[in-house]
Design a protein around this motif. Structure first.
Motif, mmCIF file in Angstrom:
data_model
loop_
_atom_site.group_PDB
_atom_site.id
_atom_site.type_symbol
_atom_site.label_atom_id
_atom_site.label_comp_id
_atom_site.label_asym_id
_atom_site.label_seq_id
_atom_site.Cartn_x
_atom_site.Cartn_y
_atom_site.Cartn_z
ATOM 1 N N ILE A 100 -32.442 -19.924 11.082
ATOM 2 C CA ILE A 100 -31.669 -18.923 11.833
ATOM 3 C C ILE A 100 -31.928 -17.541 11.254
ATOM 4 C CG2 ILE A 100 -29.377 -18.190 12.586
ATOM 5 C CD1 ILE A 100 -28.443 -21.061 12.179
ATOM 6 N N LYS A 101 -32.181 -16.592 12.145
ATOM 7 C CA LYS A 101 -32.352 -15.200 11.750
ATOM 8 C C LYS A 101 -31.128 -14.411 12.222
ATOM 9 C CE LYS A 101 -36.358 -13.313 11.694
ATOM 10 N NZ LYS A 101 -37.675 -12.726 12.053
ATOM 11 N N VAL A 102 -30.562 -13.621 11.300
ATOM 12 C CA VAL A 102 -29.359 -12.839 11.588
ATOM 13 C C VAL A 102 -29.699 -11.357 11.576
ATOM 14 C CG1 VAL A 102 -27.063 -12.202 10.736
ATOM 15 C CG2 VAL A 102 -27.832 -14.577 10.610
ATOM 16 N N ARG A 103 -29.284 -10.654 12.622
ATOM 17 C CA ARG A 103 -29.417 -9.190 12.633
ATOM 18 C C ARG A 103 -28.222 -8.604 11.884
ATOM 19 N NH1 ARG A 103 -31.895 -4.997 15.238
ATOM 20 N NH2 ARG A 103 -33.105 -6.439 16.557
ATOM 21 N N GLU B 25 -38.358 -9.445 3.975
ATOM 22 C CA GLU B 25 -39.258 -8.891 4.993
ATOM 23 C C GLU B 25 -38.646 -7.643 5.648
ATOM 24 O OE1 GLU B 25 -40.036 -12.151 7.595
ATOM 25 O OE2 GLU B 25 -41.067 -13.341 6.069
ATOM 26 N N ASP B 26 -37.953 -7.808 6.738
ATOM 27 C CA ASP B 26 -37.396 -6.689 7.505
ATOM 28 C C ASP B 26 -35.983 -6.376 7.020
ATOM 29 O OD1 ASP B 26 -36.391 -4.943 9.463
ATOM 30 O OD2 ASP B 26 -37.600 -5.867 11.040
ATOM 31 N N ASN C 130 -28.271 6.895 -4.643
ATOM 32 C CA ASN C 130 -29.645 6.389 -4.631
ATOM 33 C C ASN C 130 -29.646 5.038 -3.928
ATOM 34 O OD1 ASN C 130 -32.375 6.322 -5.057
ATOM 35 N ND2 ASN C 130 -32.251 5.706 -7.205
ATOM 36 N N ASN C 131 -30.731 4.746 -3.217
ATOM 37 C CA ASN C 131 -30.783 3.519 -2.430
ATOM 38 C C ASN C 131 -32.235 3.132 -2.189
ATOM 39 O OD1 ASN C 131 -30.131 1.368 -0.710
ATOM 40 N ND2 ASN C 131 -30.114 2.688 1.094
ATOM 41 N N SER C 132 -32.528 1.833 -2.257
ATOM 42 C CA SER C 132 -33.875 1.345 -1.956
ATOM 43 C C SER C 132 -33.783 0.220 -0.938
ATOM 44 C CB SER C 132 -34.579 0.851 -3.226
ATOM 45 O OG SER C 132 -33.912 -0.281 -3.768
ATOM 46 N N ILE C 133 -34.800 0.137 -0.061
ATOM 47 C CA ILE C 133 -34.840 -0.915 0.951
ATOM 48 C C ILE C 133 -36.220 -1.550 1.056
ATOM 49 C CG2 ILE C 133 -33.004 0.134 2.341
ATOM 50 C CD1 ILE C 133 -35.182 1.154 4.246
ATOM 51 N N SER C 134 -37.171 -1.071 0.265
ATOM 52 C CA SER C 134 -38.563 -1.520 0.416
ATOM 53 C C SER C 134 -39.022 -2.487 -0.668
ATOM 54 C CB SER C 134 -39.505 -0.301 0.432
ATOM 55 O OG SER C 134 -39.378 0.448 -0.752
#
Length: 264
Positions: free
Chosen positions: A228-231, A174-175, A100-104
């Motif tokens: 700083i934003k990291v991908r 956020e993303d 099971n996994n959530s990302i939202s």
């Protein structure tokens, strides 16, 4: 019935008594049998995929452990330290499957298919094929939940390279593809594409485990630290097999730190 029996006898006589018909028949039968075996093999391979995946994941876990031994050995030889056996085998890896996994959500969690009966314990690190995933939160006999890196309450001790500056990574909520790199002072020179890896200071993840790369940064005249934003190097929307990391020297580290605190 008699007619069919006679037909079969006639067919057998034609094939066995004539060389051309015999060769043609056996070529045709070989092709048919070959196609039958090929299809059988495909079906068997399909049903064997699960077992093969399990074996590959276990092999990857062993290779990761061997790789960390090699990296530790190189590090200690380079820095002229004593590469003792315990240090070289500091981390071990247990392969697990995501159920099971959530990302939202703001506080995302992952459920894995192994628990205390498999040696999984709270606060152990979890990594994937491409980098950091999270930290074990709760454990039952057969399952465990993992605080995902996509949880804005979870901080990862990190270093940015090539500057080697100590910092931390935290998800903004956020993303799911990006996180924030915090506490990088303004005097440090940063570039788009710089890599961000674990520092190893928290004892949860092996030092140098990939987290992501610098996507963009901003620094105004009033700022003390960069924005700083990291991908992230891991796609959290498609997790399958992961590895729980056990630090075999964690108790020793905690004990010496406890003794230090008592002497203050």
């Amino acid at each position: 019935m008699l007619f069919l029996i006679l037909e079969m006898i006639c067919f057998w006589l034609i094939v066995t008594k004539n060389s051309y018909q015999s060769i043609a028949f056996f070529h045709s039968s070989n092709r048919a049998i070959g196609a039958l075996y090929q299809n059988k093999t495909k079906v068997n391979n399909y049903f064997e995929l699960s077992r093969i995946n399990e074996e590959l994941v276990k092999e990857n876990a062993a290779l990761r452990a061997a790789l960390k031994v090699s990296e530790a050995s190189d590090y200690y030889w380079t820095h002229e330290f004593s590469a003792d056996e315990a240090r070289l085998k500091q981390f071990s890896f247990t392969p697990v499957r995501v159920v099971n996994n959530s990302i939202s959500e703001y506080h995302n969690y992952i459920t894995i298919d192994k628990g205390s009966l498999d040696g999984i314990k709270p606060n152990e690190g979890v990594i994937g094929p491409y980098g950091v995933i999270g930290k074990v939160k709760s454990v039952s006999p057969h399952y465990a939940t993992v605080i995902s890196l996509l949880n804005n309450k979870f901080l990862v001790s990190a270093k940015a390279y090539p500057s080697n500056v100590l910092c931390s990574v935290n998800w903004s909520g956020e993303d799911f593809q990006f996180a924030d790199l915090n506490y990088v002072p303004r005097h440090v020179e940063m570039h788009v594409g710089d890599t961000v890896r674990t520092s190893g200071f928290d004892g949860i993840f092996p030092a140098g485990t990939m987290i992501g790369t610098v996507e963009e940064f901003e620094l105004t005249d009033q700022d003390i630290f960069y924005n700083i934003k990291v991908r992230l190097s891991t796609d959290f929307s498609s997790l399958s097999y992961l590895y729980v990391v056990e630090n075999n020297l964690e108790e020793e580290q905690l004990e010496v730190e406890r003794l230090t605190e008592e002497k203050k």
